[in-house]
Design a protein around this motif. Structure first.
Motif, PDB file in Angstrom:
ATOM      1  N   SER A 152      -6.501 -11.445  -6.351  1.00 22.68           N
ATOM      2  CA  SER A 152      -6.656  -9.997  -6.172  1.00 22.68           C
ATOM      3  C   SER A 152      -7.796  -9.484  -7.023  1.00 22.68           C
ATOM      4  O   SER A 152      -8.157 -10.064  -8.041  1.00 22.68           O
ATOM      5  CB  SER A 152      -5.365  -9.251  -6.487  1.00 22.68           C
ATOM      6  OG  SER A 152      -5.244  -9.010  -7.870  1.00 22.68           O
ATOM      7  N   PHE A 153      -8.343  -8.371  -6.562  1.00 24.88           N
ATOM      8  CA  PHE A 153      -9.540  -7.753  -7.140  1.00 24.88           C
ATOM      9  C   PHE A 153      -9.335  -6.248  -7.175  1.00 24.88           C
ATOM     10  O   PHE A 153      -8.427  -5.719  -6.536  1.00 24.88           O
ATOM     11  CB  PHE A 153     -10.765  -8.039  -6.244  1.00 24.88           C
ATOM     12  CG  PHE A 153     -11.016  -9.494  -6.027  1.00 24.88           C
ATOM     13  CD1 PHE A 153     -11.920 -10.180  -6.816  1.00 24.88           C
ATOM     14  CD2 PHE A 153     -10.322 -10.199  -5.048  1.00 24.88           C
ATOM     15  CE1 PHE A 153     -12.139 -11.546  -6.629  1.00 24.88           C
ATOM     16  CE2 PHE A 153     -10.529 -11.552  -4.856  1.00 24.88           C
ATOM     17  CZ  PHE A 153     -11.440 -12.225  -5.645  1.00 24.88           C
ATOM     18  N   ALA A 154     -10.213  -5.538  -7.903  1.00 25.25           N
ATOM     19  CA  ALA A 154     -10.305  -4.108  -7.654  1.00 25.25           C
ATOM     20  C   ALA A 154     -10.627  -3.971  -6.161  1.00 25.25           C
ATOM     21  O   ALA A 154     -11.306  -4.837  -5.592  1.00 25.25           O
ATOM     22  CB  ALA A 154     -11.391  -3.476  -8.511  1.00 25.25           C
ATOM     23  N   ARG A 155     -10.143  -2.888  -5.528  1.00 25.98           N
ATOM     24  CA  ARG A 155     -10.202  -2.856  -4.063  1.00 25.98           C
ATOM     25  C   ARG A 155     -11.615  -3.044  -3.512  1.00 25.98           C
ATOM     26  O   ARG A 155     -11.804  -3.699  -2.488  1.00 25.98           O
ATOM     27  CB  ARG A 155      -9.625  -1.550  -3.522  1.00 25.98           C
ATOM     28  CG  ARG A 155      -8.188  -1.316  -3.953  1.00 25.98           C
ATOM     29  CD  ARG A 155      -7.448  -0.395  -3.021  1.00 25.98           C
ATOM     30  NE  ARG A 155      -8.153   0.845  -2.774  1.00 25.98           N
ATOM     31  CZ  ARG A 155      -7.682   1.810  -2.001  1.00 25.98           C
ATOM     32  NH1 ARG A 155      -6.497   1.665  -1.415  1.00 25.98           N
ATOM     33  NH2 ARG A 155      -8.365   2.913  -1.813  1.00 25.98           N
ATOM     34  N   GLY A 156     -12.590  -2.488  -4.215  1.00 29.07           N
ATOM     35  CA  GLY A 156     -13.966  -2.627  -3.734  1.00 29.07           C
ATOM     36  C   GLY A 156     -14.528  -4.024  -3.951  1.00 29.07           C
ATOM     37  O   GLY A 156     -15.634  -4.321  -3.474  1.00 29.07           O
ATOM     38  N   LEU A 171       0.824  -1.210   0.000  1.00 29.91           N
ATOM     39  CA  LEU A 171       0.000   0.000   0.000  1.00 29.91           C
ATOM     40  C   LEU A 171       0.860   1.263   0.000  1.00 29.91           C
ATOM     41  O   LEU A 171       0.537   2.250  -0.660  1.00 29.91           O
ATOM     42  CB  LEU A 171      -0.879  -0.040   1.254  1.00 29.91           C
ATOM     43  CG  LEU A 171      -1.982   0.979   1.438  1.00 29.91           C
ATOM     44  CD1 LEU A 171      -3.036   0.857   0.360  1.00 29.91           C
ATOM     45  CD2 LEU A 171      -2.642   0.801   2.822  1.00 29.91           C
ATOM     46  N   HIS A 193      -4.023  -8.640   2.001  1.00 29.20           N
ATOM     47  CA  HIS A 193      -3.703  -7.239   1.793  1.00 29.20           C
ATOM     48  C   HIS A 193      -4.890  -6.521   1.156  1.00 29.20           C
ATOM     49  O   HIS A 193      -4.822  -6.082   0.006  1.00 29.20           O
ATOM     50  CB  HIS A 193      -2.453  -7.142   0.925  1.00 29.20           C
ATOM     51  CG  HIS A 193      -1.407  -8.176   1.263  1.00 29.20           C
ATOM     52  ND1 HIS A 193      -0.823  -8.254   2.513  1.00 29.20           N
ATOM     53  CD2 HIS A 193      -0.879  -9.202   0.559  1.00 29.20           C
ATOM     54  CE1 HIS A 193       0.044  -9.268   2.538  1.00 29.20           C
ATOM     55  NE2 HIS A 193       0.020  -9.860   1.370  1.00 29.20           N
ATOM     56  N   ASN A 221     -11.512   3.707   2.759  1.00 30.71           N
ATOM     57  CA  ASN A 221     -11.620   5.059   2.210  1.00 30.71           C
ATOM     58  C   ASN A 221     -11.553   6.107   3.308  1.00 30.71           C
ATOM     59  O   ASN A 221     -10.892   7.137   3.159  1.00 30.71           O
ATOM     60  CB  ASN A 221     -12.939   5.212   1.426  1.00 30.71           C
ATOM     61  CG  ASN A 221     -12.924   4.413   0.134  1.00 30.71           C
ATOM     62  OD1 ASN A 221     -11.865   4.010  -0.336  1.00 30.71           O
ATOM     63  ND2 ASN A 221     -14.094   4.177  -0.427  1.00 30.71           N
ATOM     64  N   GLY A 227     -13.674 -10.733 -11.964  1.00 32.12           N
ATOM     65  CA  GLY A 227     -12.538 -10.022 -12.564  1.00 32.12           C
ATOM     66  C   GLY A 227     -11.242 -10.159 -11.789  1.00 32.12           C
ATOM     67  O   GLY A 227     -10.388  -9.263 -11.806  1.00 32.12           O
ATOM     68  N   ASP A 276      -4.853  -3.190  -0.922  1.00 27.71           N
ATOM     69  CA  ASP A 276      -4.526  -3.137  -2.349  1.00 27.71           C
ATOM     70  C   ASP A 276      -5.287  -4.184  -3.158  1.00 27.71           C
ATOM     71  O   ASP A 276      -4.908  -4.508  -4.281  1.00 27.71           O
ATOM     72  CB  ASP A 276      -3.012  -3.244  -2.567  1.00 27.71           C
ATOM     73  CG  ASP A 276      -2.377  -4.331  -1.737  1.00 27.71           C
ATOM     74  OD1 ASP A 276      -2.703  -5.493  -1.983  1.00 27.71           O
ATOM     75  OD2 ASP A 276      -1.567  -4.036  -0.845  1.00 27.71           O
ATOM     76  N   THR A 296     -14.433  -1.601   2.762  1.00 29.67           N
ATOM     77  CA  THR A 296     -13.979  -0.634   1.760  1.00 29.67           C
ATOM     78  C   THR A 296     -14.268   0.801   2.210  1.00 29.67           C
ATOM     79  O   THR A 296     -13.429   1.689   2.042  1.00 29.67           O
ATOM     80  CB  THR A 296     -14.638  -0.914   0.394  1.00 29.67           C
ATOM     81  OG1 THR A 296     -14.393  -2.278   0.053  1.00 29.67           O
ATOM     82  CG2 THR A 296     -14.049  -0.036  -0.689  1.00 29.67           C
TER      83      THR A 296
END
Lengths: 473, 473
Positions: B354-358, B154, B385, B239, B426, B388, B235
């Protein structure tokens, strides 16, 4: 002159307004931001990735050279045609549909035709920005093709570091569209193909869409001009600042006294910020920033910077001779005016060099000696990103009374400085401006034969069409 | 069995102690850190880049498959031979001469055979470190070949971001040695070839020397366990923390209650840190750090974090249900013990996604539903993690009384989760563990045909020899 048949076919592919062939219409696409100008066979203005693919494929099949162009703000003639009149320009300015912000992922998927200023204006309400800080205002596609850096590189890195994905049209006979990376921050599943299209001036393909990492906008900023005891103490000063601030330091920009003096004389709106008006030999613009509004319990950032400077002041190396704090906007105004200011002084031979961080100042000292002997009339007006080893080594040559310059002598000067910097000081001859016709001969000379041959094979394999202004093989 | 002639020739190239062929001597090189084991034809242990070149060239000329291995701590069978007995291991453990620290450039040129722990121990007196924070202790070469990430991604990014240069022996018939990047932070003079050797498991060449970016060691650290109102608020919590701390946040690690519970039960030295011993469903380990000793005028970092947490507490989204601050060492001890703790619970199907953070938490919720229906006996003990977008999605399957497991069912489980994650969410099927025999079939399935064909052409062009455990083409 391109055969009428090709013009008709390209025109049919692109639809109304998609193809320009009128000399007056093409003029703006034939001239670069500063030095270069050429003559285009046509300007293709596709409005979708499919249309880009059609044009790129057609041109590859018919061996028509094509130069991708987006914001056309580059400084190495990477996005304009040569003067043969045989190269077409592929403008990306109409690729402006996709603008998908993912706040949770801090990422933006954006078409190649958006300008940096537009991107950041649209992100501002979300407290986010694309952290590439430039004097110019390029479009997304061109930023990727040149891998630009800028003034906040020290904190946020270059375009490569901030690119999470690309959509690219390969320079092959079908204009293959490939999606490379879906905005993931971590993805180790093979060759990271997007890297090939970053900083290679469109030689392998045309970047049509980018997924960028975003950062939070600075909410607190404090700046100071630092005067090193002598230029050779700049690196010790950088180390001392980093010891006290670590990665919290967001800029460490060098400005030569000559560049400052020329700029203060030329730009009337600027105030001379130095006591008694005496411009030091060398000045650092240091910036610290935070991305949140100040909490009540926090010292104001100015007070933090002041305290750090007093600690650096008493550093055992004594690198600091003087320091002035001031309002960020005013301090940056001088830094941003340098390029314009230096141009007012004469004809500028602008060199975009980088070194290991400790190598900038020794190079600078060595060049001053050499120039004093061999080119005594040349004035060094350098500035740049010394915090990451970059320097815009600008050499000012006086023009003749009729405004002309001795181009042979200028070529000799550029040649002398670049050869010394690369061969004796381990420099890169293009730190952040990328590759184009203007530095092609340095690429040809300084790229090892094996790497050129690998680039040629790679190009043959994935993008055999005559794409881009640069010959990598 | 490899022909005696080749063994003799390799032995002659490598000198005394350079080639192992005895089964007992080779055993340690045939078995990976966790899952994999195979059978080596030989183990070559070159002590110089020239010797690496000799071995790689010889093996390419004679079509002898060669698997590079450095620390052999990977989790995807990327650095061990298969069980055919025909592959040689190329160990880099004797490449241990170069250790050139450039303090001014904050960079280190280091041979591939140094371990991460050694590198950081030798850097500590200079207040610097290589900012890749892992549970394992790999060598430099393997970190590059797998592009590892880790717990401070991060703040500091992955190995790719921190690699300024490489020396590589290409997998061709002469074992060509190429120098790629000289430690410059900015260099845009063509194809950035070093990118090809990062995260590609040695398929194109053997990394023999690395130039790494270094960062300043943390001098102040504050940590807290954050309990989100529910996992789906993670998430929003991330943020909110970033809004208050920006890039100053140095870790944001997710830990499932199941993983924590298993670990507290298994590792006696750990104290249950939660009030009344009640482990929450999901916990975040958040860390803030600074790389300088606290100045008197500065609030202690604990007080800063406490204040930030009270602000996040009153955030309009109300993402935070509870928070506990505590000593960093103790808080990290639990995080670092999770991998061991989960293993104690049964047979672990470990997936590095891993993914998009959301996207992490929605995926997690969806999987819980699916597993409850289709694999009701499987326990999800994930952690990772999440700051990220990464998650070590560990699925615990109970062993039979005799210690065995139903491998067909385990394959079905892995297949189901990976296919859902990649196809519907994804995901990347390898976030930070890279590629090896263990995930080759997912590479084969999910890499677009065009990219595989490009990889094959690239390999043919620059490294046609049978190098590496992974088939990219």
């Amino acid at each position: 002159m391109l055969a009428r048949e090709h013009i008709d076919n390209l025109s049919a592919l692109l639809g109304a307004g998609g193809l320009l062939t009128d000399r007056a219409d093409m003029a703006g696409y034939e001239k670069g931001a500063r030095y270069d100008s050429g003559r285009a066979a046509f300007v293709a203005r596709p409005a979708s990735v499919e249309a880009v693919s059609d044009v790129v494929g057609y041109c590859a099949r018919h061996a028509i050279p094509l130069v991708p162009q987006s914001g056309n703000t580059g400084l190495v003639a990477g996005s304009t045609p040569d003067d043969s009149g045989t190269e077409g320009v592929l403008s990306l300015e109409r690729l402006r549909s996709t603008f998908d912000l993912d706040v949770d992922n801090r990422s933006l998927r954006v078409d190649a035709g958006f300008r940096l200023s537009e991107i950041n204006a649209r992100l501002e309400p979300h407290g986010l920005f694309f952290p590439i800080d430039l004097g110019a205002d390029p479009m997304a596609g061109g930023m990727v093709a040149t891998n630009t850096g800028g003034a906040r590189f020290l904190r946020f890195g270059d375009v490569r570091r901030n690119t999470l994905g690309l959509k690219v049209v390969l320079g092959d006979e079908t204009g293959t569209i490939v999606d490379l990376g879906a905005g993931l921050r971590k993805d180790n599943t093979g060759v990271d193909w997007k890297q090939h299209f970053i900083g290679t001036s469109g030689a392998f393909g045309v970047v049509t869409e980018c997924t960028f990492n975003l950062e939070r906008l600075p909410q607190q900023t404090a700046t100071a001009y630092l005067v090193p005891r002598a230029p050779e103490h700049v690196t010790a000063l950088l180390n001392a600042m980093e010891e006290q601030l670590g990665t919290y330091l967001s800029a460490f920009e060098g400005m030569s006294g000559a560049a400052i003096t020329r700029t203060l004389a030329h730009v009337e709106a600027l105030r001379n910020p130095f006591p008694g008006g005496a411009v030091p030999d060398y000045v650092i613009l240091a910036e610290v920033s935070r991305s949140w509004p100040r909490r009540e319990s926090e010292q104001p950032l100015e007070a933090v910077l002041e305290e750090v400077l007093s600690e650096v002041w008493s550093h055992s190396d004594e690198p600091l001779a003087d320091a002035f704090m001031g309002p960020p906007q005013e301090m940056w105004a001088l830094r941003h005016a340098l390029s314009e200011g230096v141009k007012s002084a004469g004809y500028v031979v602008g060199l975009d060099l980088s070194f290991a961080r400790g190598g900038v100042m020794p190079f600078r000292a060595r060049m001053s000696e050499m120039l004093a002997k061999e080119f005594p009339d040349v004035e060094v007006c350098d500035f740049g990103h010394v915090g990451d080893g970059g320097v815009h080594f600008n050499l000012v040559v006086q023009r003749e009374a009729d405004g002309s310059v001795d181009t042979a002598r200028i070529d000799a000067l550029r040649e002398r400085v670049i050869s010394m910097s690369v061969e004796q000081h381990g420099a890169s001859f293009s730190a952040e401006h990328g590759l184009g016709r203007r530095n092609q001969h340095f690429y040809d000379r300084y790229t090892p034969h094996k790497l050129k041959s690998m680039a040629a094979q790679l190009k043959q394999a994935i993008a055999p069409g005559p794409l881009g202004s640069t010959r990598l093989g």
